[in-house]
Design a protein around this motif. Structure first.
Motif, PDB file in Angstrom:
ATOM      1  N   TRP A   1     -27.238  59.297 105.889  1.00  0.00           N
ATOM      2  CA  TRP A   1     -26.937  60.467 105.073  1.00  0.00           C
ATOM      3  C   TRP A   1     -25.624  60.220 104.353  1.00  0.00           C
ATOM      4  O   TRP A   1     -24.810  59.393 104.760  1.00  0.00           O
ATOM      5  CB  TRP A   1     -26.893  61.747 105.906  1.00  0.00           C
ATOM      6  CG  TRP A   1     -25.672  61.879 106.760  1.00  0.00           C
ATOM      7  CD1 TRP A   1     -25.525  61.421 108.025  1.00  0.00           C
ATOM      8  CD2 TRP A   1     -24.437  62.474 106.394  1.00  0.00           C
ATOM      9  NE1 TRP A   1     -24.270  61.700 108.481  1.00  0.00           N
ATOM     10  CE2 TRP A   1     -23.567  62.355 107.495  1.00  0.00           C
ATOM     11  CE3 TRP A   1     -23.965  63.113 105.254  1.00  0.00           C
ATOM     12  CZ2 TRP A   1     -22.269  62.846 107.484  1.00  0.00           C
ATOM     13  CZ3 TRP A   1     -22.670  63.597 105.244  1.00  0.00           C
ATOM     14  CH2 TRP A   1     -21.846  63.469 106.360  1.00  0.00           C
ATOM     15  N   ASP A   2     -25.401  60.967 103.275  1.00  0.00           N
ATOM     16  CA  ASP A   2     -24.172  60.856 102.499  1.00  0.00           C
ATOM     17  C   ASP A   2     -24.011  62.133 101.693  1.00  0.00           C
ATOM     18  O   ASP A   2     -24.958  62.907 101.545  1.00  0.00           O
ATOM     19  CB  ASP A   2     -24.254  59.648 101.560  1.00  0.00           C
ATOM     20  CG  ASP A   2     -22.884  59.181 101.074  1.00  0.00           C
ATOM     21  OD1 ASP A   2     -21.866  59.822 101.409  1.00  0.00           O
ATOM     22  OD2 ASP A   2     -22.837  58.177 100.356  1.00  0.00           O
ATOM     23  N   TYR A   3     -22.808  62.351 101.207  1.00  0.00           N
ATOM     24  CA  TYR A   3     -22.605  63.449 100.271  1.00  0.00           C
ATOM     25  C   TYR A   3     -23.118  63.007  98.907  1.00  0.00           C
ATOM     26  O   TYR A   3     -23.080  61.822  98.567  1.00  0.00           O
ATOM     27  CB  TYR A   3     -21.127  63.831 100.201  1.00  0.00           C
ATOM     28  CG  TYR A   3     -20.639  64.483 101.474  1.00  0.00           C
ATOM     29  CD1 TYR A   3     -20.989  65.787 101.771  1.00  0.00           C
ATOM     30  CD2 TYR A   3     -19.857  63.789 102.381  1.00  0.00           C
ATOM     31  CE1 TYR A   3     -20.565  66.391 102.942  1.00  0.00           C
ATOM     32  CE2 TYR A   3     -19.426  64.380 103.559  1.00  0.00           C
ATOM     33  CZ  TYR A   3     -19.781  65.682 103.828  1.00  0.00           C
ATOM     34  OH  TYR A   3     -19.364  66.265 104.980  1.00  0.00           O
ATOM     35  N   ASN A   4     -23.589  63.936  98.105  1.00  0.00           N
ATOM     36  CA  ASN A   4     -24.207  63.627  96.824  1.00  0.00           C
ATOM     37  C   ASN A   4     -23.171  63.347  95.735  1.00  0.00           C
ATOM     38  O   ASN A   4     -23.473  63.462  94.560  1.00  0.00           O
ATOM     39  CB  ASN A   4     -25.116  64.777  96.396  1.00  0.00           C
ATOM     40  CG  ASN A   4     -26.023  64.409  95.254  1.00  0.00           C
ATOM     41  OD1 ASN A   4     -26.463  63.278  95.165  1.00  0.00           O
ATOM     42  ND2 ASN A   4     -26.285  65.351  94.380  1.00  0.00           N
ATOM     43  N   THR A   5     -21.988  63.000  96.114  1.00  0.00           N
ATOM     44  CA  THR A   5     -20.930  62.692  95.162  1.00  0.00           C
ATOM     45  C   THR A   5     -19.963  61.719  95.820  1.00  0.00           C
ATOM     46  O   THR A   5     -19.892  61.652  97.041  1.00  0.00           O
ATOM     47  CB  THR A   5     -20.197  63.969  94.717  1.00  0.00           C
ATOM     48  OG1 THR A   5     -19.137  63.637  93.854  1.00  0.00           O
ATOM     49  CG2 THR A   5     -19.635  64.738  95.888  1.00  0.00           C
TER      50      THR A   5
ATOM     51  N   ALA B   1     -31.179  62.955 108.905  1.00  0.00           N
ATOM     52  CA  ALA B   1     -31.403  61.527 108.668  1.00  0.00           C
ATOM     53  C   ALA B   1     -32.262  60.927 109.782  1.00  0.00           C
ATOM     54  O   ALA B   1     -33.103  60.059 109.529  1.00  0.00           O
ATOM     55  CB  ALA B   1     -30.081  60.784 108.546  1.00  0.00           C
ATOM     56  N   ALA B   2     -32.069  61.385 111.009  1.00  0.00           N
ATOM     57  CA  ALA B   2     -32.869  60.883 112.126  1.00  0.00           C
ATOM     58  C   ALA B   2     -34.352  61.238 111.960  1.00  0.00           C
ATOM     59  O   ALA B   2     -35.222  60.529 112.454  1.00  0.00           O
ATOM     60  CB  ALA B   2     -32.342  61.426 113.447  1.00  0.00           C
ATOM     61  N   LEU B   3     -34.635  62.322 111.232  1.00  0.00           N
ATOM     62  CA  LEU B   3     -36.024  62.699 110.984  1.00  0.00           C
ATOM     63  C   LEU B   3     -36.710  61.763 109.993  1.00  0.00           C
ATOM     64  O   LEU B   3     -37.934  61.702 109.938  1.00  0.00           O
ATOM     65  CB  LEU B   3     -36.095  64.130 110.434  1.00  0.00           C
ATOM     66  CG  LEU B   3     -35.768  65.243 111.400  1.00  0.00           C
ATOM     67  CD1 LEU B   3     -35.729  66.572 110.654  1.00  0.00           C
ATOM     68  CD2 LEU B   3     -36.784  65.282 112.527  1.00  0.00           C
TER      69      LEU B   3
END
Length: 87
Positions: free
Chosen positions: A6-10, A36-38
């Motif tokens: 996962w990450d921030y969209n910026t 993210a684990a899903l």
């Protein structure tokens, strides 16, 4: 277990989390890790219900706010786009 991340969209995390209490940021990051684990199933979590894909919303901290996120299968990543917090 998924290989998704996962990450921030910026590139500027403060754009998404600026001004939020540290506990809220920790909860957002915890939920993002679980999304993210899903893996690909993250495309169906939260609202809108009944359809997959697109920007989704998921309540945080007992409905005191929500995160908007986008699950992108080709990147194998969940991007946190916005955090709305009702103080």
């Amino acid at each position: 277990m998924s290989d998704w991340t996962w990450d921030y969209n910026t590139d500027d995390d403060a754009h998404v989390t600026g001004g939020l209490p540290p506990g809220v940021i920790a909860e957002v990051e915890r939920i993002a890790t679980e999304l993210a684990a899903l893996g690909r199933d993250a495309e169906t979590v939260g609202r809108p219900t009944g359809k997959a894909g697109g920007v989704r919303e998921f309540d945080i901290l007992g409905g005191r706010g929500f995160i908007s996120f986008l699950a992108v299968p080709r990147h194998e990543c969940v991007y946190v786009c916005r955090v709305t917090w009702y103080e």
